[in-house]
Design a protein around this motif. Sequence first.
Motif, short mmCIF file in Angstrom:
data_model
loop_
_atom_site.label_atom_id
_atom_site.label_comp_id
_atom_site.label_asym_id
_atom_site.label_seq_id
_atom_site.Cartn_x
_atom_site.Cartn_y
_atom_site.Cartn_z
N GLY A 11 48.92 40.18 52.00
CA GLY A 11 49.57 38.83 52.50
C GLY A 11 49.59 37.99 51.32
O GLY A 11 50.31 37.07 51.30
N ALA A 12 48.50 38.00 50.25
CA ALA A 12 48.42 36.92 49.21
C ALA A 12 49.86 37.07 48.83
O ALA A 12 50.62 36.40 48.77
CB ALA A 12 47.34 37.21 48.11
N ILE A 13 50.49 38.80 48.15
CA ILE A 13 51.91 38.83 47.98
C ILE A 13 52.70 38.41 48.55
O ILE A 13 53.75 38.21 48.33
CB ILE A 13 51.46 40.56 47.20
N GLY A 14 52.17 39.29 49.81
CA GLY A 14 53.49 38.66 50.77
C GLY A 14 53.73 37.01 50.74
O GLY A 14 54.83 36.40 51.22
N LEU A 15 52.21 36.22 50.51
CA LEU A 15 52.76 34.82 50.27
C LEU A 15 53.45 34.16 49.51
O LEU A 15 54.45 32.65 48.85
CB LEU A 15 51.62 34.11 50.58
N LYS A 16 53.74 35.60 47.84
CA LYS A 16 54.24 35.12 46.87
C LYS A 16 55.65 35.47 46.93
O LYS A 16 56.20 35.61 46.25
CB LYS A 16 53.90 35.67 45.52
N THR A 17 56.51 35.74 48.27
CA THR A 17 57.55 37.10 47.93
C THR A 17 58.70 36.41 48.90
O THR A 17 58.22 36.39 50.56
CB THR A 17 57.63 38.58 48.38
#
Length: 344
Positions: free
Chosen positions: A302-308
């Motif tokens: 989810g964090a990677i999605g929030l950064k992408t």
Amino acid sequence: MAEAPPRPGAGWKSPAFLAGLALCALLAKLAVLANAAAGLPTMLVVLALGMGVKLAAPRLTAWAAPGIAFASTAVLRGGVALLGFRVVADDLLALGWSALALVLASVALTVGGGFAIARLFRQPADLAAVSATSVAICGASAALAASAAMPRRAGLERETVLVILIVSLLSTAAMLGYPLLARWAGFDADATALLLGAAIHDVAQVAGAGFAVSEDVGVRAVTVKMIRVACLLPVILALAILFLPRDQAGEGRARRWRAIRPPTFLVLFFLFAVITSTALLPPQVSALAGTIASWLLAAAVGAIGLKTGFGELRAARPALAGALAAQTLWQLAVVAGLIAAFGF
């Protein structure tokens, strides 16, 4: 994708840091609920949710960046380490030596052949290693572990997001199609469990496919899958050696080997697997640790999605999807061929 420099006051007690962690935990919770209610792949859902929040609320994700960055790195490594609690030596050995050899051979051939396939699709070497490891071992979790072990490169994190997205879709398709393929091929319960456990990417999809056939096939397929998870340590350690930056490698082979430092999260993975296999902990504790691992990995994705951003994904190489599809077909062919060769 370059990390933003830490802002003043962005320590672990700051509201921005805590809000970022809370946001990642909320996305993981929503994805787990979606999986329980509709059977949707947790990693795919949490990734889509993260990217959607970034699109809809860019100021929120920018403000909460310290916590999001922590979740995408430290939380990720913690989740991979706790996967060790899912590896139980007695369960793996109960399959028999021929089945164990088959799965280990399939992992080795999938990693090596998958890397060559990705290079034929003109993918960078580090991304080729991430995608091949993801297909060969355990989908999104392996992609995250392989990416974390690579030297930092601008764009690799964004490309790893794509690997997770595509592998999740391919794994769902395999969950639906491989049981039908096993029935068409006339496989018995043993061969079906080997096919599903050795050729479907993610643990959840292996379980879904196996238990859709029968409870016995489901249990054995998940056990086969755990052999692949156990391969995470040697494969990631090998990648760390192969991709050791030149400025750390020294001039000779001896200095290169001395420069290797196994990532801490992989050392912990091994230790947790040993602890679980020696029955030093009650089964309930190991089961709880495995559940926490799933939650941590979901929060990290989810964090990677929030950064992408979606715009960043459009800039990624379209050949990656073709490479992953070809790697998946290669893995299926390898596993089916080994099942025939071993006489299952």
